[in-house]
Design a protein around this motif. Structure first.
Motif, PDB file in Angstrom:
ATOM      1  N   LEU A 193     -19.272 -99.433  29.377  1.00 31.49           N
ATOM      2  CA  LEU A 193     -19.223 -98.270  28.497  1.00 31.49           C
ATOM      3  C   LEU A 193     -18.489 -98.618  27.210  1.00 31.49           C
ATOM      4  N   SER A 194     -19.065 -98.211  26.097  1.00 31.14           N
ATOM      5  CA  SER A 194     -18.415 -98.399  24.807  1.00 31.14           C
ATOM      6  C   SER A 194     -17.560 -97.171  24.512  1.00 31.14           C
ATOM      7  N   LEU A 195     -16.243 -97.315  24.689  1.00 29.75           N
ATOM      8  CA  LEU A 195     -15.319 -96.221  24.435  1.00 29.75           C
ATOM      9  C   LEU A 195     -14.837 -96.282  22.987  1.00 29.75           C
ATOM     10  N   HIS A 196     -13.977 -95.364  22.641  1.00 30.41           N
ATOM     11  CA  HIS A 196     -13.505 -95.284  21.254  1.00 30.41           C
ATOM     12  C   HIS A 196     -12.838 -96.578  20.795  1.00 30.41           C
ATOM     13  N   ASP A 197     -12.009 -97.182  21.667  1.00 32.68           N
ATOM     14  CA  ASP A 197     -11.251 -98.362  21.255  1.00 32.68           C
ATOM     15  C   ASP A 197     -11.397 -99.558  22.185  1.00 32.68           C
ATOM     16  N   SER A 198     -12.387 -99.504  23.095  1.00 28.09           N
ATOM     17  CA  SER A 198     -12.532-100.602  24.060  1.00 28.09           C
ATOM     18  C   SER A 198     -13.891-100.537  24.754  1.00 28.09           C
ATOM     19  N   PHE A 199     -14.175-101.580  25.528  1.00 27.25           N
ATOM     20  CA  PHE A 199     -15.342-101.593  26.411  1.00 27.25           C
ATOM     21  C   PHE A 199     -14.828-101.478  27.844  1.00 27.25           C
ATOM     22  N   GLN A 200     -15.322-100.503  28.565  1.00 28.56           N
ATOM     23  CA  GLN A 200     -14.871-100.261  29.929  1.00 28.56           C
ATOM     24  C   GLN A 200     -15.936-100.691  30.931  1.00 28.56           C
ATOM     25  N   VAL A 201     -15.556-101.568  31.864  1.00 31.49           N
ATOM     26  CA  VAL A 201     -16.465-102.009  32.919  1.00 31.49           C
ATOM     27  C   VAL A 201     -16.299-101.089  34.121  1.00 31.49           C
ATOM     28  N   ILE A 202     -17.410-100.552  34.618  1.00 33.17           N
ATOM     29  CA  ILE A 202     -17.385 -99.658  35.776  1.00 33.17           C
ATOM     30  C   ILE A 202     -18.221-100.256  36.903  1.00 33.17           C
ATOM     31  N   ASP A 203     -17.650-100.317  38.087  1.00 34.18           N
ATOM     32  CA  ASP A 203     -18.383-100.716  39.279  1.00 34.18           C
ATOM     33  C   ASP A 203     -19.187 -99.495  39.736  1.00 34.18           C
ATOM     34  N   LEU A 204     -20.512 -99.610  39.730  1.00 35.59           N
ATOM     35  CA  LEU A 204     -21.345 -98.445  40.052  1.00 35.59           C
ATOM     36  C   LEU A 204     -21.127 -97.957  41.483  1.00 35.59           C
ATOM     37  N   LYS A 205     -20.643 -98.836  42.356  1.00 43.25           N
ATOM     38  CA  LYS A 205     -20.368 -98.413  43.729  1.00 43.25           C
ATOM     39  C   LYS A 205     -19.202 -97.432  43.784  1.00 43.25           C
ATOM     40  N   ALA A 206     -18.364 -97.450  42.747  1.00 45.89           N
ATOM     41  CA  ALA A 206     -17.194 -96.565  42.700  1.00 45.89           C
ATOM     42  C   ALA A 206     -17.399 -95.383  41.763  1.00 45.89           C
ATOM     43  N   LEU A 207     -18.562 -95.297  41.146  1.00 41.85           N
ATOM     44  CA  LEU A 207     -18.870 -94.181  40.243  1.00 41.85           C
ATOM     45  C   LEU A 207     -19.451 -93.041  41.058  1.00 41.85           C
ATOM     46  N   MET A 208     -18.785 -91.893  41.050  1.00 45.92           N
ATOM     47  CA  MET A 208     -19.218 -90.768  41.873  1.00 45.92           C
ATOM     48  C   MET A 208     -20.323 -89.950  41.205  1.00 45.92           C
ATOM     49  N   TYR A 209     -20.067 -89.559  39.967  1.00 42.38           N
ATOM     50  CA  TYR A 209     -21.078 -88.763  39.256  1.00 42.38           C
ATOM     51  C   TYR A 209     -20.823 -88.804  37.761  1.00 42.38           C
ATOM     52  N   CYS A 210     -21.821 -88.372  36.999  1.00 39.23           N
ATOM     53  CA  CYS A 210     -21.724 -88.293  35.541  1.00 39.23           C
ATOM     54  C   CYS A 210     -22.118 -86.881  35.126  1.00 39.23           C
ATOM     55  N   GLU A 211     -21.480 -86.421  34.085  1.00 34.89           N
ATOM     56  CA  GLU A 211     -21.801 -85.083  33.556  1.00 34.89           C
ATOM     57  C   GLU A 211     -21.981 -85.175  32.044  1.00 34.89           C
ATOM     58  N   THR A 212     -23.085 -84.663  31.550  1.00 30.93           N
ATOM     59  CA  THR A 212     -23.358 -84.720  30.113  1.00 30.93           C
ATOM     60  C   THR A 212     -23.281 -83.326  29.498  1.00 30.93           C
ATOM     61  N   ASP A 213     -22.793 -83.280  28.266  1.00 25.54           N
ATOM     62  CA  ASP A 213     -22.658 -81.994  27.572  1.00 25.54           C
ATOM     63  C   ASP A 213     -22.617 -82.241  26.067  1.00 25.54           C
ATOM     64  N   LYS A 214     -23.540 -81.618  25.354  1.00 28.39           N
ATOM     65  CA  LYS A 214     -23.579 -81.670  23.890  1.00 28.39           C
ATOM     66  C   LYS A 214     -23.529 -83.095  23.331  1.00 28.39           C
ATOM     67  N   GLY A 215     -24.308 -83.992  23.932  1.00 28.73           N
ATOM     68  CA  GLY A 215     -24.394 -85.354  23.417  1.00 28.73           C
ATOM     69  C   GLY A 215     -23.326 -86.295  23.928  1.00 28.73           C
ATOM     70  N   TYR A 216     -22.420 -85.815  24.764  1.00 32.37           N
ATOM     71  CA  TYR A 216     -21.370 -86.650  25.352  1.00 32.37           C
ATOM     72  C   TYR A 216     -21.572 -86.724  26.869  1.00 32.37           C
ATOM     73  N   THR A 217     -21.146 -87.834  27.471  1.00 32.60           N
ATOM     74  CA  THR A 217     -21.244 -87.985  28.920  1.00 32.60           C
ATOM     75  C   THR A 217     -19.904 -88.440  29.471  1.00 32.60           C
ATOM     76  N   THR A 218     -19.468 -87.782  30.553  1.00 34.75           N
ATOM     77  CA  THR A 218     -18.232 -88.158  31.234  1.00 34.75           C
ATOM     78  C   THR A 218     -18.565 -88.815  32.561  1.00 34.75           C
ATOM     79  N   PHE A 219     -17.941 -89.968  32.822  1.00 29.11           N
ATOM     80  CA  PHE A 219     -18.155 -90.726  34.050  1.00 29.11           C
ATOM     81  C   PHE A 219     -16.937 -90.537  34.959  1.00 29.11           C
ATOM     82  N   TYR A 220     -17.161 -90.022  36.171  1.00 31.46           N
ATOM     83  CA  TYR A 220     -16.092 -89.735  37.118  1.00 31.46           C
ATOM     84  C   TYR A 220     -16.102 -90.770  38.243  1.00 31.46           C
ATOM     85  N   CYS A 221     -14.987 -91.488  38.404  1.00 35.39           N
ATOM     86  CA  CYS A 221     -14.907 -92.560  39.395  1.00 35.39           C
ATOM     87  C   CYS A 221     -14.122 -92.114  40.631  1.00 35.39           C
ATOM     88  N   SER A 222     -14.317 -92.823  41.732  1.00 35.28           N
ATOM     89  CA  SER A 222     -13.691 -92.448  42.998  1.00 35.28           C
ATOM     90  C   SER A 222     -12.180 -92.619  42.985  1.00 35.28           C
TER      91      SER A 222
END
Length: 245
Positions: A142-171
């Protein structure tokens, strides 16, 4: 060159067609497609010499299409939004690609490069890109404001999108916000056992505790996710098939 446009957004196809008309080239657009299934049929029937190929399509991705047309001889220029995992594969494979929205100078440059590239050499490049693509399926960058964040998809619970933004929620309780829509991540997430039960959500099937037939998903952390009427049948099928596995 007989050319096929394979892109699921009509306005992107229209814009690309307009740019091609502005350039003094020998490109002749013989067809437009928006899905893997449609593109396979048209490519087999028309045998194009060049294909502008979107990475993410309505029913799969560019590599799904290439697997079903591997005996055809055509050149390819990939089209993609700014998605880290897609660009990494294309760059490592040294494959020509265009970022959306397409710039006319970049289009002209890509056409010049592809005209001198043997089909056999490009197939080798695409093979490399495909290997990188599949090997990276377990991670999301993920390209964040000041960094690149690596997410293990096995630990990603769900994603929620709203008004052009998406939030990734991890376990582990962490969450990450990016200024992109879910559509830009959908293809990779679906290949990693995620489902999209609602326009605003994608969920990791392994984190489902139960599903109420009334239309509510209960995740193991207590979060409740609605299932839209339009997506209910598709979700239930994906959920039941995953459980059988």
């Amino acid at each position: 060159m007989k050319t096929l446009l394979v892109e699921d957004k009509s306005y992107i196809r229209k814009g690309l067609l307009n740019l091609l008309n502005l350039l003094d080239t020998e490109v002749e657009v013989i067809g437009e497609c928006e899905s893997v299934k449609e593109a396979v049929v048209v490519a087999n029937a028309c045998k194009p010499e060049l294909i502008f190929l979107d990475i993410n399509l309505t029913d799969g991705n560019a590599f799904d299409f290439l697997e079903q047309t591997e005996d055809l001889n055509f050149k390819i220029i990939f089209i993609t939004a700014y998605e880290e995992y897609a660009l990494k594969a294309l760059k490592i494979g040294a494959v020509d690609y265009l970022l959306k929205p397409v710039d006319i100078k970049e289009l002209e440059s890509a056409l010049q490069k592809i005209s001198n590239l043997p089909v056999a050499e490009q197939k080798s490049q695409i093979k490399t890109a495909k290997a990188v693509w599949h090997n990276d399926d377990s991670k999301l960058i993920l390209s964040l404001h000041d960094s690149f964040q690596v997410i293990d998809l096995k630990a990603l619970m769900y994603c929620e999108t709203d008004k052009g933004y998406t939030t990734f929620y991890c376990s582990d309780g962490k969450k990450h916000l990016v200024s992109k829509t879910l559509k830009e991540f959908e293809a990779q997430l679906i290949s990693a056992n995620f489902a999209r039960p609602h326009q605003s959500y994608m969920i990791n099937l392994k984190f489902i505790d139960k599903y109420d037939k009334s239309g509510t998903i209960h995740l193991k952390n207590g979060k409740k996710i609605p299932v839209s009427t339009r997506k209910k049948e598709q979700f239930v099928t994906s959920f039941l098939n995953w459980n059988k596995g």
